[in-house]
Design a protein around this motif. Structure first.
Motif: not given
Length: 182
Positions: A82, A102, A124, A158
């Motif tokens: 991200f 992303n 991620l 995230p």
């Protein structure tokens, strides 16, 4: 290549055309003339690569101070991240605002982060590898940062700040308010 302009003027998302068949794929990831004509008339002087071993690793928020500011063209070559850009241009109507996207190895997306922006990203996936081009060489004496979890910026990472894997240097970065005062 296709470009998507993001809600803040400056950063741009770039998606290359991927030609795939049973053998694999081919794509152009950078064309100097196209980039200069379409995105920004800049020269890249250094390539960097970074591995984040664990998902949840946050790197940033970083920038280089004058007279060595850097524009960055970022892509993820393994896994996914991200990616975030925060406007710190003096007098900008979007000062302190951020955009994120992303970037994945499979999608081959790239983000252009021009001079005048903080940059950071969160892995991620385990083993996320980030490759990026910069418009000025690294200069330790101009290396600066702002806290990744600054509530005045309020990035929607995230991973929670308490669970993020962050270097001691990045955990100790000052607030955006300190940048405004300096």
């Amino acid at each position: 290549m296709r470009i998507t302009h993001l809600p803040i003027d400056g950063p741009v998302l770039i998606r290359p055309k991927i030609l795939a068949d049973a053998r694999g794929y081919f794509m152009e990831t950078f064309k100097d003339g196209w980039f200069r004509d379409t995105i920004a008339d800049v020269a890249f002087v250094q390539d960097n690569q970074a591995l984040s071993v664990q998902a949840g690793t946050i790197r940033g928020l970083h920038y280089q101070a004058d007279p060595m500011p850097q524009g960055k063209l970022i892509r993820c070559v393994s896994g996914a991240i991200f990616d975030v850009a925060v406007d710190i241009r003096p007098g900008s109507v979007t000062f302190g605002q951020w955009v994120g996207a992303n970037l994945t190895a499979d999608g081959a997306e790239q983000m252009w982060v021009p001079e005048g922006f903080l940059h950071g990203y969160c892995a991620l996936t385990d083993g996320a590898v980030v490759f990026y081009k910069v418009t000025a060489p690294y200069s330790a004496s101009h290396d600066r940062g702002i806290a990744f979890d600054d509530p005045d910026i309020a990035i929607d990472w995230p991973v929670s700040p308490g669970e993020a894997i962050v270097s001691e240097k990045d955990r100790a970065q000052p607030s955006l308010a300190s940048l405004v005062r300096s």
